[in-house]
Scaffold this motif. Structure first.
Motif, PDB file in Angstrom:
ATOM      1  N   GLY A 300       0.806  -1.222   0.000  1.00 19.99           N
ATOM      2  CA  GLY A 300       0.000   0.000   0.000  1.00 19.99           C
ATOM      3  C   GLY A 300       0.835   1.267   0.000  1.00 19.99           C
ATOM      4  O   GLY A 300       0.432   2.289   0.559  1.00 19.99           O
ATOM      5  N   PHE A 301       1.986   1.211  -0.627  1.00 21.22           N
ATOM      6  CA  PHE A 301       2.905   2.359  -0.738  1.00 21.22           C
ATOM      7  C   PHE A 301       3.411   2.849   0.618  1.00 21.22           C
ATOM      8  O   PHE A 301       3.826   4.002   0.752  1.00 21.22           O
ATOM      9  N   ARG A 302       3.389   1.968   1.609  1.00 19.64           N
ATOM     10  CA  ARG A 302       3.926   2.323   2.929  1.00 19.64           C
ATOM     11  C   ARG A 302       5.443   2.088   2.915  1.00 19.64           C
ATOM     12  O   ARG A 302       5.886   0.956   2.681  1.00 19.64           O
ATOM     13  N   CYS A 303       6.200   3.142   3.171  1.00 22.32           N
ATOM     14  CA  CYS A 303       7.662   3.032   3.154  1.00 22.32           C
ATOM     15  C   CYS A 303       8.139   2.030   4.206  1.00 22.32           C
ATOM     16  O   CYS A 303       7.547   1.926   5.290  1.00 22.32           O
ATOM     17  N   PHE A 304       9.201   1.321   3.880  1.00 18.81           N
ATOM     18  CA  PHE A 304       9.838   0.323   4.748  1.00 18.81           C
ATOM     19  C   PHE A 304       8.963  -0.920   4.954  1.00 18.81           C
ATOM     20  O   PHE A 304       9.097  -1.625   5.947  1.00 18.81           O
ATOM     21  N   THR A 305       8.054  -1.189   4.005  1.00 13.52           N
ATOM     22  CA  THR A 305       7.276  -2.430   4.023  1.00 13.52           C
ATOM     23  C   THR A 305       7.441  -3.134   2.687  1.00 13.52           C
ATOM     24  O   THR A 305       7.903  -2.541   1.702  1.00 13.52           O
ATOM     25  N   TRP A 306       7.062  -4.406   2.640  1.00 14.34           N
ATOM     26  CA  TRP A 306       7.082  -5.196   1.407  1.00 14.34           C
ATOM     27  C   TRP A 306       5.692  -5.779   1.169  1.00 14.34           C
ATOM     28  O   TRP A 306       5.031  -6.236   2.103  1.00 14.34           O
ATOM     29  N   ASN A 307       5.266  -5.759  -0.083  1.00 14.89           N
ATOM     30  CA  ASN A 307       4.020  -6.394  -0.472  1.00 14.89           C
ATOM     31  C   ASN A 307       4.269  -7.899  -0.563  1.00 14.89           C
ATOM     32  O   ASN A 307       4.946  -8.373  -1.488  1.00 14.89           O
ATOM     33  N   ASN A 308       3.761  -8.665   0.388  1.00 17.53           N
ATOM     34  CA  ASN A 308       4.077 -10.092   0.466  1.00 17.53           C
ATOM     35  C   ASN A 308       3.439 -10.913  -0.646  1.00 17.53           C
ATOM     36  O   ASN A 308       3.833 -12.060  -0.877  1.00 17.53           O
TER      37      ASN A 308
END
Length: 799
Positions: A300-308
């Motif tokens: 969801g375009f959240r920085c420091f995350t990965w789309n699993n």
């Protein structure tokens, strides 16, 4: 934009007569009866700072632009109290300060005028915002030219232009559009072939008028802050740029892979598509060192995350790509999605790290994730926190580089495209509004990113890329010129932007090859690659809206051309790496406009297309469709065609052939160009022999090659190899001397010297004054020999 005439009608105030003078070591303070103080600081014999206060009060002396490692010191400082003026003399210049109006004139020691005030310093109370609009006007002399100012999409010579420095998200910008992504308020003036420079260190919105409104006036002003500028005397442009670069700083050496070819798109996902791209590079034998992941890799375009769903095991993917020679570079934007279940958002909320509006609430703006809040990167606590956020991405997953985008900051759905001007910032303990902090916001974000990447990448070197920048940002990262367009005009723009950025102290720069917006055809893409392999940062990036933009996307003919030039890039890596070494050690721009190369030749003052890649290679891109050749200007010296070895004498404009597979490329006579074998990625092959192309010259020419481990910091402990070559050619002989520094042992033991233009047939070869048998050096006709890398003197004698 307001005009100079409007400025003068607004009740400007001017300094009147001087009533007091004090000297405090290298600082000279002149105070006028109406409360203006001029502080003149001598940094070097040829570098002087001019700083003005009104109402007897200076603002706190703080700047993000100035490096901690500035070289200062001068040989002479003398002040004479004459009847009409004070005269300040250093070893290089004189400064005349008029007692009646505080106007400044700067001359050389023979009283030849270098730069002089017209109205000089004046100001106007800014009743809308408070503080002053501060202004400076200088006399523009006949024939005076102006260069620099960062990534402006204008002619290299700025005479007659009007510019604005306000860092702006300028999607699909056009020629001469203002403002753009960077604020670099530094220019080089050239008056009667003598160079000087001015850096207006003011982070508010600044404006420059280079004899646009009045043909005899050049002026610069700001919406607030101080009139605070540095003057640099040459007389060579190289000396001016070196002094400015020393003042604002240089980066560390990048890892060598960062100078390879990079591939990017908005966006490569899911994982299988990333791997498909990587596999195709290797299958087609097209060298590439880095693949970029744009915002779609996030959740969801959240920085420091990965789309699993797209990347179920990013660490495994990154490791597999690394084994095949690909480094992964990820994007991080400044906007943090408002989401109480999002750990980055909650940490910033708990610690008070988000920017606030003047009346208290957090500043909010819409970006890719939707409604966001924005960290105040001018707060050192926020920078430290932000740096720490990279730990998982870098230290655990293994990402090798980070790309900060949208950091102007870019805000959607508002006319200003950015944050409200009443947003408050810490500004490292000097609280201010966004009017002052806007131009440095992206710089401080990428500074925090750099500190985090450096910490978690260690002992390897970091790689960081930014879109927004202010003067001094080059200390932290590479940059590119933003969202350009797939047009021939933008190919021209990219060429002048690279030259201008390099002359503005920021050499690690490139453009989105092929254009970000819209879709190039194969011919435009090939011509852009031919140009961009001679840019310090080399990356294809596109929006992906109109089709693919990989090297193989335009048919077999174009693929073969693109491969040939990317291979040339990899062959020239030791030459390019040496250019970078000279940039960080000597302030030498990695690309040189022709006027920089020879400022005394007036033919160079308005050339835009030709440039020098390093000190010894002359490049002239083809910038129109269906061309079979083009006209180009050859500066002083003799130049070998890279393709045919034809020698052209400089000082002329000529038609040169340039079919679709060829860019006009020439080598300066006497040059020694080091080359590596073609590799699919940096480090793929052990270098077993250094090839050096030697271009004969009757006379003397100097060359060098710098090498180290290509990553890490051992080079700072002396583990580097710097070889300086001095070539001296005579009618029937050629002498090459080598001088070595550093204690790094290269993987190869021999040089293969390939000779171009030898006017004699080799009859005798002496190495360190001892004649050697031809079988020992593998003499190949008159073309090449192999010789130990440790020779001190090589002597070729004709039959």
């Amino acid at each position: 934009m307001i005009t100079n005439t409007e400025i003068e009608k607004r009740g400007n105030q001017h300094p009147n007569h001087i009533v007091d003078f004090k000297q405090e070591n290298r600082k000279l303070l002149f105070t006028t009866q109406n409360g203006v103080i001029l502080e003149v600081s001598i940094l070097r014999d040829s570098v002087v700072r001019f700083r003005y206060a009104t109402e007897h009060v200076f603002e706190p002396d703080f700047s993000y632009a100035i490096s901690d490692d500035v070289n200062t010191g001068f040989n002479q400082l003398e002040v004479q109290d004459e009847i009409p003026e004070y005269v300040v003399t250093t070893n290089k210049i004189k400064i005349y300060i008029n007692k009646s109006n505080l106007k400044v004139q700067i001359t050389d020691l023979e009283d030849n005028v270098l730069n002089e005030d017209e109205l000089g310093f004046h100001w106007e109370e800014n009743y809308d915002f408070g503080g002053n609009v501060v202004k400076m006007s200088k006399i523009c002399h006949s024939g005076e030219s102006y260069y620099g100012m960062g990534d402006k999409a204008s002619h290299t010579n700025l005479k007659g232009k009007r510019l604005n420095n306000w860092v702006t998200d300028s999607y699909a910008y056009g020629k001469d559009q203002e403002p753009l992504y960077k604020a670099i308020p530094f220019y080089v003036g050239l008056k009667e072939s003598v160079a000087y420079g001015i850096f207006f260190d003011n982070s508010f919105s600044t404006y420059f008028d280079f004899a646009n409104e009045k043909r005899n006036v050049t002026s610069f002003w700001a919406d607030g802050g101080e009139m605070n500028y540095y003057f640099f005397y040459g007389p060579k442009m190289s000396q001016v740029v070196e002094a400015y670069t020393d003042l604002t700083g240089v980066p560390e050496l990048p890892p060598l892979w960062a100078l390879g070819f990079h591939q990017s798109k908005w966006s490569y996902y899911p994982e299988r598509n990333v791997k498909k791209i990587a596999a195709t590079f290797r299958k087609l034998n097209i060298p590439c060192d880095a693949i970029y992941l744009d915002i779609d890799y996030m959740e969801g375009f959240r920085c420091f995350t990965w789309n699993n769903r797209y990347f179920p095991n990013p660490k495994k993917m990154v490791q597999e790509l690394e084994k095949d020679g690909f480094k992964v570079v990820t994007m991080i934007d400044p906007g943090i999605k408002i989401d109480r279940d999002y750990w980055v958002y909650q940490q910033a909320m708990d610690n008070g790290f988000f920017c606030r509006r003047a009346d208290g609430p957090h500043f909010k703006g819409k970006v890719w994730p939707g409604e966001c809040k924005f960290p105040d990167f001018t707060n050192p606590e926020v920078r430290e926190w932000w740096a720490g956020l990279y730990k998982e991405m870098i230290a655990e997953i293994g990402v090798r580089g980070v790309w900060n985008d949208m950091n102007e900051p870019a805000i959607m759905e508002v006319p200003s495209k950015t944050a409200n001007l009443d947003v408050r910032h810490d500004y490292d303990g000097h609280p201010c509004s966004h009017r002052k902090a806007h131009n440095v916001y992206g710089m401080q974000m990428v500074r925090a990113t750099y500190e985090g990447i450096k910490k978690y990448t260690f002992p390897r070197r970091p790689f960081v890329l930014t879109r927004a920048a202010y003067s001094g940002t080059q200390r932290y990262c590479a940059t590119w010129t933003g969202d350009n367009v797939a047009t021939w005009e933008h190919l021209w723009i990219a060429n002048v932007q690279m030259q201008r950025m390099c002359m503005s102290g920021y050499s690690f720069v490139g453009s989105d090859i092929g254009g970000f917006a819209e879709q190039p055809n194969g011919e435009l893409f090939a011509r852009w690659v031919q140009l961009a392999i001679f840019h310090p940062f080399c990356r294809v990036h596109s929006s992906g809206d109109h089709g693919d933009q990989e090297p193989w996307s335009f048919g077999e003919e174009i693929t073969n051309i693109v491969r040939k030039y990317i291979e040339l890039r990899y062959q020239l890596l030791p030459y390019l790496y040496t250019m970078f070494y000279k940039y960080i050690n000597n302030g030498m721009p990695m690309l040189q406009s022709l006027v920089f190369y020879d400022q005394e030749d007036t033919q160079t003052h308005f050339r835009t297309d030709e440039f020098l890649f390093g000190e010894h290679m002359l490049v002239c891109p083809v910038q129109e469709p269906n061309a079979q050749g083009r006209r180009m200007y050859f500066p002083r010296g003799n130049w070998y065609s890279y393709w045919t070895d034809e020698v052209i004498e400089g000082g002329v404009e000529r038609w040169v052939p340039a079919e679709i597979y060829k860019i006009p490329l020439y080598v300066k006579e006497g040059a020694m160009i080091p080359k590596y074998p073609v590799q699919q990625y940096v480090g793929e092959k052990e270098i077993k022999e250094l090839r050096i192309d030697v271009y004969y010259k009757e006379g003397i020419e100097n060359s060098s090659v710098y090498e180290d481990q290509q990553d890490g910091y051992d080079y700072k402990k002396g583990r580097f190899s710097l070889r300086k070559f001095r070539l001296r050619g005579k009618e029937n002989e050629l002498i090459i001397q080598q001088f070595k520094d550093g204690n790094f042992t290269t993987s190869y033991n021999t040089f293969k010297l390939n000779f171009h233009g030898l006017p004699f047939t080799i009859g005798t070869v002496e190495v360190d004054n001892e004649e050697v048998d031809f079988s020992e050096i593998k003499l190949n006709g008159n073309n090449s020999i192999e010789v130990t890398k440790d020779f001190t003197e090589l002597h070729l004698i004709g039959k």
